[in-house]
Design a protein around this motif. Structure first.
Motif, PDB file in Angstrom:
ATOM      1  N   ILE A   1     124.479   6.287  95.033  1.00  0.00           N
ATOM      2  CA  ILE A   1     124.328   5.241  96.099  1.00  0.00           C
ATOM      3  C   ILE A   1     125.443   4.093  95.862  1.00  0.00           C
ATOM      4  N   ASP A   2     126.075   4.059  96.760  1.00  0.00           N
ATOM      5  CA  ASP A   2     127.405   3.081  96.571  1.00  0.00           C
ATOM      6  C   ASP A   2     126.891   1.817  96.355  1.00  0.00           C
TER       7      ASP A   2
ATOM      8  N   ILE B   1     124.183  -0.953  98.146  1.00  0.00           N
ATOM      9  CA  ILE B   1     123.334  -1.863  97.659  1.00  0.00           C
ATOM     10  C   ILE B   1     123.447  -3.345  98.173  1.00  0.00           C
ATOM     11  N   TYR B   2     124.697  -3.754  98.041  1.00  0.00           N
ATOM     12  CA  TYR B   2     125.018  -5.249  98.705  1.00  0.00           C
ATOM     13  C   TYR B   2     124.173  -5.418 100.109  1.00  0.00           C
ATOM     14  N   HIS B   3     124.510  -4.486 101.080  1.00  0.00           N
ATOM     15  CA  HIS B   3     123.760  -4.747 102.270  1.00  0.00           C
ATOM     16  C   HIS B   3     122.393  -4.325 102.294  1.00  0.00           C
TER      17      HIS B   3
ATOM     18  N   ARG C   1     120.260  -9.938 101.529  1.00  0.00           N
ATOM     19  CA  ARG C   1     119.285 -10.900 102.254  1.00  0.00           C
ATOM     20  C   ARG C   1     118.185 -11.235 101.346  1.00  0.00           C
ATOM     21  N   ASP C   2     117.724 -10.446 100.457  1.00  0.00           N
ATOM     22  CA  ASP C   2     116.493 -10.673  99.527  1.00  0.00           C
ATOM     23  C   ASP C   2     116.937 -11.693  98.468  1.00  0.00           C
ATOM     24  N   VAL C   3     118.091 -11.224  97.830  1.00  0.00           N
ATOM     25  CA  VAL C   3     118.675 -12.095  96.736  1.00  0.00           C
ATOM     26  C   VAL C   3     119.007 -13.509  97.105  1.00  0.00           C
ATOM     27  N   TYR C   4     119.768 -13.488  98.517  1.00  0.00           N
ATOM     28  CA  TYR C   4     119.962 -14.850  99.103  1.00  0.00           C
ATOM     29  C   TYR C   4     118.683 -15.634  99.122  1.00  0.00           C
TER      30      TYR C   4
ATOM     31  N   GLU D   1     124.465 -19.139  98.845  1.00  0.00           N
ATOM     32  CA  GLU D   1     125.463 -18.371  99.292  1.00  0.00           C
ATOM     33  C   GLU D   1     126.553 -18.008  97.931  1.00  0.00           C
ATOM     34  N   GLU D   2     126.985 -19.125  97.339  1.00  0.00           N
ATOM     35  CA  GLU D   2     127.672 -18.986  96.002  1.00  0.00           C
ATOM     36  C   GLU D   2     127.081 -18.122  95.096  1.00  0.00           C
ATOM     37  N   VAL D   3     125.916 -18.455  94.803  1.00  0.00           N
ATOM     38  CA  VAL D   3     124.978 -17.766  93.621  1.00  0.00           C
ATOM     39  C   VAL D   3     124.855 -16.275  93.876  1.00  0.00           C
ATOM     40  N   THR D   4     124.735 -16.148  95.225  1.00  0.00           N
ATOM     41  CA  THR D   4     124.292 -14.603  95.593  1.00  0.00           C
ATOM     42  C   THR D   4     125.400 -14.024  95.475  1.00  0.00           C
ATOM     43  N   GLN D   5     126.612 -14.520  95.935  1.00  0.00           N
ATOM     44  CA  GLN D   5     128.126 -13.737  95.838  1.00  0.00           C
ATOM     45  C   GLN D   5     128.170 -13.334  94.173  1.00  0.00           C
ATOM     46  N   GLU D   6     128.000 -14.418  93.397  1.00  0.00           N
ATOM     47  CA  GLU D   6     128.304 -14.404  91.970  1.00  0.00           C
ATOM     48  C   GLU D   6     127.374 -13.126  91.432  1.00  0.00           C
ATOM     49  N   THR D   7     126.258 -13.208  91.963  1.00  0.00           N
ATOM     50  CA  THR D   7     125.147 -12.312  91.330  1.00  0.00           C
ATOM     51  C   THR D   7     125.708 -10.831  91.608  1.00  0.00           C
ATOM     52  N   PHE D   8     126.145 -10.536  92.788  1.00  0.00           N
ATOM     53  CA  PHE D   8     126.503  -9.244  93.190  1.00  0.00           C
ATOM     54  C   PHE D   8     127.873  -8.876  92.521  1.00  0.00           C
TER      55      PHE D   8
END
Length: 162
Positions: free
Chosen positions: A4-5, A9-11, A15-18, A32-39
């Motif tokens: 799985i690419d 995973i991101y898509h 929403r769940d992580v955010y 938004e910032e923490v979610t982006q950093e998480t990914f």
């Protein structure tokens, strides 16, 4: 994880992580910032994902650590409130006090899994015991008992002066 690419995973999980981070911070921009950093962190360390838990749990763990690291960083630059009063009674009530919150976070870091994760999901993520049990593929009763034990352990650590 090769089948799985990461874009998928991101898509699937953005929403769940955010929403998880938003439940912790109550701040859209920070979430938004923490979610982006998480990914970003997850992409860098996807090879370390062993599959011991659901991918969403792993991502939320990264998000939680990223968020707490952000809080710790902010704490270093924020002035100490003069009226911060220590209370080791009920950990949930103590979270309302900034100084106490940081003491609880330090105690929480000393907890072993699954106590740390269950406490975090319940108190900061505001998940029900049924949802927590589902994440761990355990019963609601298991989640309740684990949360209760985590609270006891945190209270002990706070009394010790963590």
């Amino acid at each position: 994880m090769a089948d799985i690419d990461f874009e998928t995973i991101y898509h699937l999980y953005f929403r769940d992580v955010y929403q998880f981070v938003y439940s912790l911070s109550r701040n859209e921009a920070l979430s938004e910032e923490v979610t982006q950093e998480t990914f970003f962190k997850a992409l860098k360390s996807i090879d370390s994902f062993k599959g011991n838990c659901k991918l969403s749990v792993w991502l939320c763990q990264i998000a939680k650590n990223t968020y707490f690291a952000h809080l710790d960083k902010q704490k270093r630059y924020a002035p100490e409130p003069e009226d911060a009063v220590a209370s080791v009674g009920n950990p949930e009530e103590a979270l309302l006090k900034t100084d106490e919150t940081m003491r609880i976070h330090r105690a929480l870091r000393k907890l072993k899994e699954p106590y740390k994760e269950v406490f975090t999901l319940r108190v900061f993520g505001e998940l029900s015991f049924a949802q927590i049990g589902g994440l761990f593929e355990k019963s609601e009763g298991w989640a309740r008992v684990t949360f209760y034990r985590a609270k006891q352990k945190i209270q002990e650590l706070l009394k010790e002066g963590s």
